[in-house]
Write a protein that holds these residues in place. Structure first.
Motif, PDB file in Angstrom:
ATOM      1  N   HIS A  79     -39.731   7.758 -46.937  1.00 16.16           N
ATOM      2  CA  HIS A  79     -38.480   8.259 -47.507  1.00 16.16           C
ATOM      3  C   HIS A  79     -38.627   8.601 -48.989  1.00 16.16           C
ATOM      4  N   TYR A 102     -25.680  11.392 -61.175  1.00 15.67           N
ATOM      5  CA  TYR A 102     -24.574  10.692 -60.495  1.00 15.67           C
ATOM      6  C   TYR A 102     -24.427   9.251 -60.968  1.00 15.67           C
ATOM      7  N   VAL A 125     -27.931   1.834 -49.041  1.00 14.05           N
ATOM      8  CA  VAL A 125     -28.857   1.727 -50.190  1.00 14.05           C
ATOM      9  C   VAL A 125     -30.236   2.289 -49.902  1.00 14.05           C
ATOM     10  N   ASN A 130     -31.891   3.739 -56.266  1.00 15.00           N
ATOM     11  CA  ASN A 130     -30.838   3.767 -57.297  1.00 15.00           C
ATOM     12  C   ASN A 130     -30.692   2.441 -58.036  1.00 15.00           C
ATOM     13  N   ASP A 150     -27.078  -1.613 -45.945  1.00 15.08           N
ATOM     14  CA  ASP A 150     -27.597  -0.487 -45.171  1.00 15.08           C
ATOM     15  C   ASP A 150     -27.636  -0.920 -43.710  1.00 15.08           C
ATOM     16  N   MET A 155     -35.299  -0.026 -43.900  1.00 18.41           N
ATOM     17  CA  MET A 155     -34.903   0.438 -45.241  1.00 18.41           C
ATOM     18  C   MET A 155     -34.623  -0.775 -46.137  1.00 18.41           C
ATOM     19  N   HIS A 181     -18.871   1.727 -41.854  1.00 21.46           N
ATOM     20  CA  HIS A 181     -17.538   1.865 -41.281  1.00 21.46           C
ATOM     21  C   HIS A 181     -16.786   0.539 -41.238  1.00 21.46           C
ATOM     22  N   GLY A 198     -25.563   9.637 -46.916  1.00 17.78           N
ATOM     23  CA  GLY A 198     -25.383   9.339 -45.497  1.00 17.78           C
ATOM     24  C   GLY A 198     -24.045   9.778 -44.924  1.00 17.78           C
TER      25      GLY A 198
HETATM   26  C1  LIG Z   1     -30.791   9.557 -47.091  1.00 21.53           C
HETATM   27  S1  LIG Z   1     -30.784   7.781 -47.127  1.00 21.53           S
HETATM   28  C2  LIG Z   1     -30.259   7.517 -48.787  1.00 21.53           C
HETATM   29  C3  LIG Z   1     -30.721   6.215 -49.349  1.00 21.53           C
HETATM   30  C4  LIG Z   1     -30.327   5.907 -50.805  1.00 21.53           C
HETATM   31  N1  LIG Z   1     -28.888   5.829 -50.958  1.00 21.53           N
HETATM   32  C5  LIG Z   1     -30.925   6.880 -51.784  1.00 21.53           C
HETATM   33  O1  LIG Z   1     -30.172   7.451 -52.589  1.00 21.53           O
HETATM   34  O2  LIG Z   1     -32.152   7.027 -51.812  1.00 21.53           O
HETATM   35  C6  LIG Z   1     -29.315   7.383 -46.179  1.00 21.53           C
HETATM   36  C7  LIG Z   1     -29.178   5.905 -45.844  1.00 21.53           C
HETATM   37  O3  LIG Z   1     -27.916   5.690 -45.206  1.00 21.53           O
HETATM   38  C8  LIG Z   1     -28.085   4.703 -44.211  1.00 21.53           C
HETATM   39  N2  LIG Z   1     -26.992   4.809 -43.232  1.00 21.53           N
HETATM   40  C9  LIG Z   1     -26.763   5.797 -42.337  1.00 21.53           C
HETATM   41  N3  LIG Z   1     -25.651   5.516 -41.613  1.00 21.53           N
HETATM   42  C10 LIG Z   1     -25.182   4.321 -42.066  1.00 21.53           C
HETATM   43  C11 LIG Z   1     -24.072   3.497 -41.732  1.00 21.53           C
HETATM   44  N4  LIG Z   1     -23.210   3.845 -40.767  1.00 21.53           N
HETATM   45  N5  LIG Z   1     -23.893   2.348 -42.401  1.00 21.53           N
HETATM   46  C12 LIG Z   1     -24.750   1.968 -43.389  1.00 21.53           C
HETATM   47  N6  LIG Z   1     -25.819   2.705 -43.758  1.00 21.53           N
HETATM   48  C13 LIG Z   1     -26.030   3.867 -43.105  1.00 21.53           C
HETATM   49  C14 LIG Z   1     -29.459   5.005 -43.610  1.00 21.53           C
HETATM   50  O4  LIG Z   1     -30.008   3.888 -42.929  1.00 21.53           O
HETATM   51  C15 LIG Z   1     -30.246   5.398 -44.855  1.00 21.53           C
HETATM   52  O5  LIG Z   1     -30.916   4.324 -45.422  1.00 21.53           O
END
Ligand SMILES: C[S@@+](CC[C@H](N)C(=O)[O-])C[C@H]1O[C@@H](n2cnc3c(N)ncnc32)[C@H](O)[C@@H]1O
Ligand SMILES: [Zn+2]
Length: 284
Positions: A79, A102, A125, A130, A150, A155, A181, A198
């Motif tokens: 990632h 941001y 996260v 971040n 998360d 992750m 949610h 996300g």
């Molecule tokens: C693109 S990554 C971004 C990670 C971090 N925030 C960053 O800026 O690098 C999106 C994250 O959202 C998490 N995610 C997706 N759906 C989620 C949910 N319903 N509840 C909690 N985390 C979720 C994923 O597991 C993933 O780690």
């Protein structure tokens, strides 16, 4: 070492019924709750392993949530590399500089030692890129707690490892597995809330926004960043194509202003990168 203590449990809520949780398990020698379970009055039981509570009710996940969780499971080790090297190729500025844009919207630099303890929450996260930026921006704060959740265990594991220096004896980082949610926290707990990357794929983005507002104190900036094409810039055919690819799994693109709960208002919406919007909203 990661971990939370007896005091932190007071802020936690059962994601299924929202009741308070009670700790049953073994304490680590410095008072951290390490292995055991958190249990509510209805006997909903949430396991805690290596100081990380698993507060995600996986039965409520949609098929797409589970699919994305699988995707993130395999994406976790690469990632950071893809964000650091691939995104800049697509949209030019370096990823770190874009993150500062941001983090600034969180307005953390106004706090100083005279302010009381502050709690910041990052939802989704990921690998925790971040976290050091948040800690740096809020460095004048005397008593800072960073909480991060998360859905994906891989992750969270990488986040814990890469932020290990924040998880030593005077730990200021608390990590948990949770679904955005159903955030496992009491109402009006946090002084700042951040979400990056996300929400455009959530099964119910309005619920995700409402949950962040519920756990934020009134008047606190809630900063949400995800894919949205900056239409004020010259976008070539290649940019449009890259954006289409990037958003192929998204439910929507662009800031979800219309989905902000009615007891909140949108403070600002702007692009912080060519492909990412930053929306700030607050609870009235
Ligand atoms: C693109 S990554 C971004 C990670 C971090 N925030 C960053 O800026 O690098 C999106 C994250 O959202 C998490 N995610 C997706 N759906 C989620 C949910 N319903 N509840 C909690 N985390 C979720 C994923 O597991 C993933 O780690
Ligand atoms: Zn419960």
């Amino acid at each position: 070492m990661i971990g939370f203590n007896e005091n932190d449990v007071k802020l936690l809520r059962c994601p299924t019924c929202r009741e308070k949780l009670e700790w049953k398990g073994t304490e680590h020698r410095d008072g951290r709750l390490f292995y055991g379970a958190l249990i509510c009055m209805h006997n909903h039981t949430w396991r805690v392993e290596s100081g990380i509570p698993n507060l995600a009710d996986r039965q409520r996940l949609s098929t797409k949530d589970q699919l994305m969780d699988m995707v993130y499971k395999f994406l976790a080790p690469i990632h950071d590399l893809s964000v650091t090297y691939l995104l800049p190729v697509l949209q030019y500025p370096d990823a770190q500089a874009s993150r500062y844009n941001y983090i600034q919207a969180m307005e953390l630099d106004g706090w100083d030692e005279s302010d009381g303890p502050k709690k910041i929450l990052e939802v989704g996260v990921g690998t925790g890129a971040n976290i050091p930026l948040i800690a740096h921006a809020a460095q004048n704060t005397n008593d800072l707690e960073i909480w991060a959740v998360d859905l994906n265990a891989n992750m969270v594991e990488i986040c814990a490892r890469s932020n290990a220096d924040m998880c030593k004896d005077d730990s200021s980082l608390r990590l948990a597995l949770a679904d955005a949610h159903e955030l496992p926290f009491a109402d009006s707990t946090f002084d700042r809330v951040l979400h990056v990357g996300g929400i455009n794929i959530y099964r119910n983005a309005a619920q995700g926004l409402a949950e962040m507002a519920r756990v934020a104190k009134p008047g606190t900036p809630i900063v949400v960043v995800d894919e949205g094409l900056d239409k004020t810039r010259d976008n070539t055919f290649l940019h449009e194509l890259a954006f289409l690819w990037l958003t192929s799994m998204d439910e929507f693109t662009g800031a979800p202003e219309d989905l902000v709960p009615t007891d909140c208002y949108v403070v600002s919406v702007k692009n912080v990168m060519r492909f990412y919007y930053c929306m700030v909203y607050e609870k009235k």
